[in-house]
Design an enzyme around this catalytic site. Structure first.
Site, PDB file in Angstrom:
ATOM      1  N   VAL A 167     -11.125   3.186  14.470  1.00 32.47           N
ATOM      2  CA  VAL A 167     -12.429   3.752  14.833  1.00 32.47           C
ATOM      3  C   VAL A 167     -13.530   2.713  14.692  1.00 32.47           C
ATOM      4  O   VAL A 167     -14.338   2.506  15.613  1.00 32.47           O
ATOM      5  CB  VAL A 167     -12.749   5.000  13.984  1.00 32.47           C
ATOM      6  CG1 VAL A 167     -14.194   5.445  14.210  1.00 32.47           C
ATOM      7  CG2 VAL A 167     -11.802   6.142  14.326  1.00 32.47           C
ATOM      8  N   LYS A 227       1.195   3.598  -3.357  1.00 27.85           N
ATOM      9  CA  LYS A 227       0.723   4.985  -3.391  1.00 27.85           C
ATOM     10  C   LYS A 227       1.860   5.955  -3.698  1.00 27.85           C
ATOM     11  O   LYS A 227       1.654   6.974  -4.386  1.00 27.85           O
ATOM     12  CB  LYS A 227       0.079   5.341  -2.046  1.00 27.85           C
ATOM     13  CG  LYS A 227      -1.265   4.663  -1.802  1.00 27.85           C
ATOM     14  CD  LYS A 227      -2.362   5.226  -2.685  1.00 27.85           C
ATOM     15  CE  LYS A 227      -3.741   4.735  -2.264  1.00 27.85           C
ATOM     16  NZ  LYS A 227      -4.818   5.332  -3.064  1.00 27.85           N
ATOM     17  N   TYR A 285       0.831  -1.203   0.000  1.00 32.03           N
ATOM     18  CA  TYR A 285       0.000   0.000   0.000  1.00 32.03           C
ATOM     19  C   TYR A 285       0.868   1.257   0.000  1.00 32.03           C
ATOM     20  O   TYR A 285       0.688   2.150  -0.832  1.00 32.03           O
ATOM     21  CB  TYR A 285      -0.920  -0.018   1.211  1.00 32.03           C
ATOM     22  CG  TYR A 285      -1.909   1.119   1.273  1.00 32.03           C
ATOM     23  CD1 TYR A 285      -2.937   1.226   0.341  1.00 32.03           C
ATOM     24  CD2 TYR A 285      -1.838   2.076   2.281  1.00 32.03           C
ATOM     25  CE1 TYR A 285      -3.861   2.268   0.404  1.00 32.03           C
ATOM     26  CE2 TYR A 285      -2.755   3.117   2.356  1.00 32.03           C
ATOM     27  CZ  TYR A 285      -3.759   3.215   1.408  1.00 32.03           C
ATOM     28  OH  TYR A 285      -4.663   4.249   1.475  1.00 32.03           O
ATOM     29  N   ASP A 286       1.834   1.304   0.936  1.00 32.25           N
ATOM     30  CA  ASP A 286       2.675   2.497   1.074  1.00 32.25           C
ATOM     31  C   ASP A 286       3.430   2.803  -0.219  1.00 32.25           C
ATOM     32  O   ASP A 286       3.376   3.915  -0.751  1.00 32.25           O
ATOM     33  CB  ASP A 286       3.693   2.312   2.203  1.00 32.25           C
ATOM     34  CG  ASP A 286       3.053   2.032   3.549  1.00 32.25           C
ATOM     35  OD1 ASP A 286       1.815   1.977   3.615  1.00 32.25           O
ATOM     36  OD2 ASP A 286       3.787   1.870   4.544  1.00 32.25           O
ATOM     37  N   GLU A 287       4.140   1.793  -0.732  1.00 33.09           N
ATOM     38  CA  GLU A 287       4.958   2.015  -1.920  1.00 33.09           C
ATOM     39  C   GLU A 287       4.097   2.111  -3.181  1.00 33.09           C
ATOM     40  O   GLU A 287       4.463   2.806  -4.133  1.00 33.09           O
ATOM     41  CB  GLU A 287       5.992   0.898  -2.075  1.00 33.09           C
ATOM     42  CG  GLU A 287       7.010   0.836  -0.941  1.00 33.09           C
ATOM     43  CD  GLU A 287       8.001   1.995  -0.949  1.00 33.09           C
ATOM     44  OE1 GLU A 287       7.695   3.076  -1.506  1.00 33.09           O
ATOM     45  OE2 GLU A 287       9.094   1.817  -0.380  1.00 33.09           O
ATOM     46  N   ASP A 307       3.806  -0.447  12.186  1.00 34.64           N
ATOM     47  CA  ASP A 307       2.711   0.442  12.570  1.00 34.64           C
ATOM     48  C   ASP A 307       3.302   1.755  13.071  1.00 34.64           C
ATOM     49  O   ASP A 307       4.103   1.755  14.005  1.00 34.64           O
ATOM     50  CB  ASP A 307       1.877  -0.204  13.674  1.00 34.64           C
ATOM     51  CG  ASP A 307       0.553   0.516  13.893  1.00 34.64           C
ATOM     52  OD1 ASP A 307      -0.254   0.527  12.956  1.00 34.64           O
ATOM     53  OD2 ASP A 307       0.351   1.058  14.988  1.00 34.64           O
TER      54      ASP A 307
END
Length: 312
Positions: free
Chosen positions: A187, A148, A144-146, A272
């Site tokens: 949440v 994006k 996900y991080d890379e 995290d």
């Protein structure tokens, strides 16, 4: 009136965006493969004359006629994007390539829904747009991080090479009605556990912080960025700059939901981030945007949604 393409349009953010675009009188084409999106989120729009939905996987080319594109398609919660990490990367990267190619052909304005995850586990606090981030490129979150980060790179390459009309927003933690009850986000986790009378699960010692932006505020920011002058490309942070620890969030959820929920602690997941807080000075200065919905107010609306959804 614009002919608008919304990828990921049946998802949490996408469905709220479709609502607002319909209110503006736009003609909407909603694209989704329904991996994390839900037809329930857009059920109320299906009979609207200005709304059309198409099942499509963004890793495949798309040939339609529009003049604005909101690219929101990608699983956004760790549970979902780690379920099939290769597909997550493909959605971010191939999806960006396909949508940028479409925008180039049509000379359409295109907005990329990027993420605060491009900052990784940040070394500076709060995070400003000029910070390049600290991301583990081979970790469990890197799909996900890379993905994006690569999408942002593609957007700016198209901007530099083809003068494409781009907008890039970095979305920090957002919550509200239509979140998936099992998406693993803090949440929704806390509210669902509290409503069911289960112990609230806190990872780590609960001192790690996040900032929470209500969905209505986030959609307002998204629309302001899309409507901004062509020379303002971003990237620009959108989120709530008020920090809360996980313990503070749990206490607030328990207060709003009621009952006497207990807390249970588990090990912190890999990579995290310990702190996550946006510097929104740029959004304030250029767009006149800042969040207006308080955490208490937003959690009440979100809890009411989950109470009805879960019938508890």
């Amino acid at each position: 009136m614009h002919r608008v393409l919304v990828t990921g349009g049946s998802g949490f953010l996408g469905s709220h965006l479709c609502d607002r675009l319909i209110e503006r009188g736009n003609d909407i084409l909603c694209i989704d493969n329904f991996f994390t999106g839900s037809k329930i989120n857009i059920k109320h729009l299906l009979k609207h004359p200005n709304f059309e939905v198409m099942r499509h996987d963004l890793t495949q080319p798309l040939y339609v006629e529009v003049n604005r594109i909101f690219n929101l398609a990608c699983p956004a919660s760790p549970v979902h994007y780690q379920h099939d990490p290769i597909q997550t990367t493909k959605t971010s990267v191939l999806g960006a390539i396909n949508m940028l190619g479409l925008a180039k052909r049509l000379r359409a304005r295109i907005l990329q829904a990027s993420t605060s995850e491009v900052y990784g586990d940040p070394e500076i606090h709060p995070q400003v747009e000029g910070y390049w981030g600290q991301v583990n490129p081979i970790g469990v979150r890197s799909c996900y991080d890379e993905g994006k980060r690569c999408a942002e790179s593609l957007f700016f390459d198209y901007y530099r090479k083809w003068s494409l009309d781009i907008k890039v927003m970095r979305i920090f933690n957002t919550y509200g009605p239509r979140m998936h009850p099992n998406d693993g986000r803090v949440v929704s986790n806390f509210i669902v556990q509290a409503l069911r009378g289960e112990p609230i699960t806190i990872f780590g010692d609960g001192t790690q912080t996040r900032s929470f932006c209500y969905v209505d505020d986030m959609i307002d920011g998204m629309l302001r960025l899309m409507d901004a002058p062509v020379e303002f490309t971003g990237p620009v942070n959108f989120g709530n700059p008020i920090e809360f620890t996980m313990l503070e969030l749990a206490e607030t959820v328990i207060k709003i939901v009621g009952g006497k929920a207990s807390l249970t602690f588990k090990a912190l997941p890999q990579d995290d981030p310990k702190q996550r807080q946006p510097d929104i000075s740029l959004a304030k200065q250029v767009l006149g945007w800042e969040p207006r919905v308080s955490l208490d107010e937003g959690l009440k609306e979100t809890a009411a949604y989950f109470r009805q959804l879960l019938r508890v």
